[in-house]
Motif scaffolding. Structure first.
Motif, PDB file in Angstrom:
ATOM      1  N   UNK A  57       0.374  10.237  -2.652  1.00 48.22           N
ATOM      2  CA  UNK A  57      -0.561  10.378  -1.529  1.00 48.22           C
ATOM      3  C   UNK A  57       0.279  10.376  -0.249  1.00 48.22           C
ATOM      4  N   UNK A  58       0.931  11.491  -0.013  1.00 50.18           N
ATOM      5  CA  UNK A  58       1.845  11.642   1.115  1.00 50.18           C
ATOM      6  C   UNK A  58       1.524  12.941   1.851  1.00 50.18           C
ATOM      7  N   UNK A  59       1.947  13.008   3.131  1.00 49.28           N
ATOM      8  CA  UNK A  59       1.686  14.218   3.898  1.00 49.28           C
ATOM      9  C   UNK A  59       2.720  15.294   3.559  1.00 49.28           C
ATOM     10  N   UNK A  60       2.619  16.431   4.265  1.00 44.19           N
ATOM     11  CA  UNK A  60       3.471  17.562   3.931  1.00 44.19           C
ATOM     12  C   UNK A  60       4.957  17.283   4.194  1.00 44.19           C
ATOM     13  N   UNK A  61       5.251  16.218   4.939  1.00 45.07           N
ATOM     14  CA  UNK A  61       6.642  15.853   5.215  1.00 45.07           C
ATOM     15  C   UNK A  61       7.149  14.723   4.317  1.00 45.07           C
ATOM     16  N   UNK A  62       6.320  14.313   3.356  1.00 42.93           N
ATOM     17  CA  UNK A  62       6.737  13.279   2.421  1.00 42.93           C
ATOM     18  C   UNK A  62       6.469  11.871   2.896  1.00 42.93           C
ATOM     19  N   UNK A  63       5.813  11.704   4.050  1.00 44.92           N
ATOM     20  CA  UNK A  63       5.543  10.364   4.570  1.00 44.92           C
ATOM     21  C   UNK A  63       4.193   9.873   4.044  1.00 44.92           C
ATOM     22  N   UNK A  64       4.146   8.575   3.649  1.00 44.71           N
ATOM     23  CA  UNK A  64       2.879   8.029   3.177  1.00 44.71           C
ATOM     24  C   UNK A  64       1.929   7.879   4.352  1.00 44.71           C
ATOM     25  N   UNK A  65       0.660   8.073   4.102  1.00 45.73           N
ATOM     26  CA  UNK A  65      -0.346   7.886   5.140  1.00 45.73           C
ATOM     27  C   UNK A  65      -0.475   6.397   5.463  1.00 45.73           C
ATOM     28  N   UNK A  66      -0.644   6.022   6.724  1.00 49.85           N
ATOM     29  CA  UNK A  66      -0.887   4.611   7.063  1.00 49.85           C
ATOM     30  C   UNK A  66      -2.129   4.081   6.337  1.00 49.85           C
ATOM     31  N   UNK A  67      -2.127   2.774   6.062  1.00 49.87           N
ATOM     32  CA  UNK A  67      -3.197   2.173   5.276  1.00 49.87           C
ATOM     33  C   UNK A  67      -4.577   2.389   5.888  1.00 49.87           C
ATOM     34  N   UNK A  68      -4.647   2.475   7.228  1.00 48.40           N
ATOM     35  CA  UNK A  68      -5.942   2.622   7.884  1.00 48.40           C
ATOM     36  C   UNK A  68      -6.442   4.069   7.916  1.00 48.40           C
ATOM     37  N   UNK A  69      -5.686   5.015   7.353  1.00 46.76           N
ATOM     38  CA  UNK A  69      -6.075   6.427   7.380  1.00 46.76           C
ATOM     39  C   UNK A  69      -7.328   6.655   6.546  1.00 46.76           C
ATOM     40  N   UNK A  70      -8.388   7.232   7.130  1.00 42.93           N
ATOM     41  CA  UNK A  70      -9.577   7.563   6.327  1.00 42.93           C
ATOM     42  C   UNK A  70      -9.239   8.602   5.260  1.00 42.93           C
ATOM     43  N   UNK A  71      -9.871   8.490   4.107  1.00 43.56           N
ATOM     44  CA  UNK A  71      -9.587   9.445   3.041  1.00 43.56           C
ATOM     45  C   UNK A  71      -9.941  10.863   3.423  1.00 43.56           C
ATOM     46  N   UNK A  72     -10.894  11.031   4.344  1.00 47.23           N
ATOM     47  CA  UNK A  72     -11.247  12.385   4.754  1.00 47.23           C
ATOM     48  C   UNK A  72     -10.086  13.095   5.445  1.00 47.23           C
ATOM     49  N   UNK A  73      -9.112  12.324   5.934  1.00 45.03           N
ATOM     50  CA  UNK A  73      -7.968  12.912   6.619  1.00 45.03           C
ATOM     51  C   UNK A  73      -6.759  13.095   5.711  1.00 45.03           C
ATOM     52  N   UNK A  74      -6.904  12.748   4.454  1.00 46.51           N
ATOM     53  CA  UNK A  74      -5.784  12.868   3.519  1.00 46.51           C
ATOM     54  C   UNK A  74      -5.752  14.281   2.945  1.00 46.51           C
ATOM     55  N   UNK A  75      -4.579  14.885   2.978  1.00 45.61           N
ATOM     56  CA  UNK A  75      -4.380  16.206   2.404  1.00 45.61           C
ATOM     57  C   UNK A  75      -3.365  16.070   1.270  1.00 45.61           C
TER      58      UNK A  75
ATOM     59  N   UNK B  36       0.822  -1.219   0.000  1.00 41.68           N
ATOM     60  CA  UNK B  36       0.000   0.000   0.000  1.00 41.68           C
ATOM     61  C   UNK B  36       0.850   1.260   0.000  1.00 41.68           C
ATOM     62  N   UNK B  37       1.969   1.225   0.712  1.00 42.80           N
ATOM     63  CA  UNK B  37       2.855   2.389   0.716  1.00 42.80           C
ATOM     64  C   UNK B  37       3.359   2.696  -0.693  1.00 42.80           C
ATOM     65  N   UNK B  38       3.676   1.641  -1.452  1.00 42.39           N
ATOM     66  CA  UNK B  38       4.189   1.845  -2.800  1.00 42.39           C
ATOM     67  C   UNK B  38       3.172   2.505  -3.714  1.00 42.39           C
ATOM     68  N   UNK B  39       1.947   1.999  -3.692  1.00 38.17           N
ATOM     69  CA  UNK B  39       0.908   2.598  -4.536  1.00 38.17           C
ATOM     70  C   UNK B  39       0.599   4.032  -4.105  1.00 38.17           C
ATOM     71  N   UNK B  40       0.540   4.260  -2.808  1.00 40.14           N
ATOM     72  CA  UNK B  40       0.256   5.607  -2.314  1.00 40.14           C
ATOM     73  C   UNK B  40       1.366   6.573  -2.700  1.00 40.14           C
TER      74      UNK B  40
END
Length: 454
Positions: free
Chosen positions: A314-332, A305-309
């Motif tokens: 689909x990474x946060x402002x620091x370049x880290x991928x969101x954990x797989x369980x992160x709801x899409x509403x929390x993705x920026x 999942x990290x690879x596809x993201x």
């Protein structure tokens, strides 16, 4: 008999290209991508199977924010490290006779004069089997790697590409007349200087005098691929492309894109048939439908999942991928908004997560079934207007070997795959002519620099 489909092996000189995590499988050899023998063996396999081309993707930098942490890309082998396909293709050309050799090169990564010279050299080495996938780049880091401060505006990137190909066309098509090279040993004249011309290009970005150093190669201009799906991208393809790479989620959407691009091509003075369209698909093949589904379930055990993201940024402002369980509403994120909206429309009984996004990306454009079922599906894509298939691998070389052994025989029996190669250049194999069509804008430079009255 139906018109046959073209088949391209879609690869990259890297470990993890499209299907991330699969490199960890015991039968995956793509992590040995530095070994030229891996690619020579693959090219030999593809030629024996009568594939049309081996198509190399490429990038010029890592994905995501250029200032953010990029450790996820290194950890996943996600297109870093990767090597230059134009160098590799020279080796493959000497071990094949018919297989087309397509390379991706970004318009900003080198001057068009040097690029045109490289391509002409490769076309000579391969006896006319080179294709160029024209790209304008989407990675901010890639632009910085070549001295630019930031990624150019989307529309400006295509204006840049317009001038880039104009320079290349002038060099490939206009600098040398067809009969300029004499190699007359008795007369002591190697080439007729009166038939070799300076082009004196002067534009916004480039000033090129000429003449072009290589003599005309078998195709002069390589077969031209392009994959832009935006408005400016399709307009550019309509003017320039001979082969368009699609990643449409359904045959009906592919039909719409093809119809629109063909109409734009006609408006630009070309014929609709001057462009072929190639859909990217992955295959899971079983002797029975149940076996194919079980194999697909096994493939999904290796999914990253990290690879596809990370590939979709689909990474946060620091370049880290969101954990797989992160709801899409929390993705920026500033990318993949259309894909996120698509997923929300299809998962309505709960809040979709980043893990769902990775699985959806995995399943997108995947055909699962027996060879006969896969052939049925490919006929549906062909009925939608698709001319060819870019076969996306899970593992190298196994995905291509299995497709060659199990699917291509069924397709040949239906007239959908070639049994033997047509002699000649890559363009001749596809369009029946070695040179660009007279309707192509590059053809306008033939004779354009010959002195008036000569």
């Amino acid at each position: 008999m139906p018109k046959r489909l073209f088949f391209n092996a879609f690869v990259m000189n890297t470990t993890s290209h499209i299907h991330h995590g699969q490199w960890r499988r015991n039968d995956a050899q793509q992590s040995d991508f530095n070994d030229v023998d891996l690619w020579i063996d693959l090219a030999t396999l593809l030629e024996e199977a009568r594939f049309d081309t081996i198509f190399f993707a490429d990038v010029s930098g890592h994905y995501g924010d250029a200032d953010a942490d990029y450790s996820v890309y290194a950890r996943e082998g996600l297109q870093i490290p990767s090597n230059d396909p134009t160098v590799l293709v020279a080796a493959l050309a000497t071990h094949t006779q018919h297989l087309g050799l397509a390379v991706t090169s970004n318009v900003f990564q080198q001057h068009p004069t040097n690029f045109a010279r490289q391509i002409a050299t490769l076309d000579h080495i391969s006896k006319g089997r080179i294709a160029w996938n024209i790209v304008t780049g989407t990675q901010d880091n890639g632009y910085r790697n070549f001295g630019y401060e930031a990624l150019e505006d989307h529309d400006e990137r295509y204006r840049w590409a317009d001038e880039y190909v104009e320079v290349a066309y002038k060099l490939w098509e206009g600098s040398w007349d067809d009969d300029a090279l004499l190699v007359d040993k008795a007369g002591g004249v190697h080439a007729d200087a009166s038939k070799i011309h300076k082009i004196f290009h002067s534009g916004e970005r480039y000033r090129v005098e000429g003449p072009f150093l290589p003599s005309p190669s078998p195709q002069r201009t390589p077969l031209l691929f392009q994959a832009g799906s935006s408005g400016p991208g399709r307009a550019f393809a309509a003017r320039n492309a001979e082969a368009v790479f699609l990643v449409a989620p359904t045959p009906e959407i592919a039909r719409q894109q093809i119809t629109q691009t063909r109409a734009l091509a006609q408006a630009a003075g070309r014929n609709p048939g001057d462009i072929t369209f190639h859909q990217g698909l992955s295959f899971v093949i079983g002797d029975t439908e149940q076996q194919a589904r079980e194999k697909f379930a096994e493939y999904q055990r290796y999914v990253s999942p990290d690879g596809y993201s990370a590939h979709m940024a689909i990474v946060d402002e620091n370049g880290r991928v969101y954990p797989a369980e992160t709801p899409l509403r929390d993705v920026r994120t500033n990318t993949a908004h259309g894909f996120l909206d698509h997923l929300r429309r299809h998962i309505t009984d709960r809040e979709p997560t980043v893990g769902d996004l990775a699985l959806q990306r995995l399943r997108n454009s995947v055909v699962v079934g027996t060879p006969e079922q896969i052939a049925d599906t490919l006929q549906v894509w062909q009925d939608a207007g698709v001319d060819g298939i870019n076969v996306i691998n899970w593992v190298i070389p196994g995905s291509f070997a299995e497709f060659a052994d199990k699917v291509l025989p069924v397709l040949r029996d239906r007239g959908l795959a070639q049994r033997e190669y047509t002699p000649g250049t890559l363009r001749h194999k596809i369009f029946g002519a070695d040179r660009l069509s007279a309707r192509h804008p590059g053809a306008a430079y033939r004779g354009a620099f010959t002195p008036v009255g000569r």
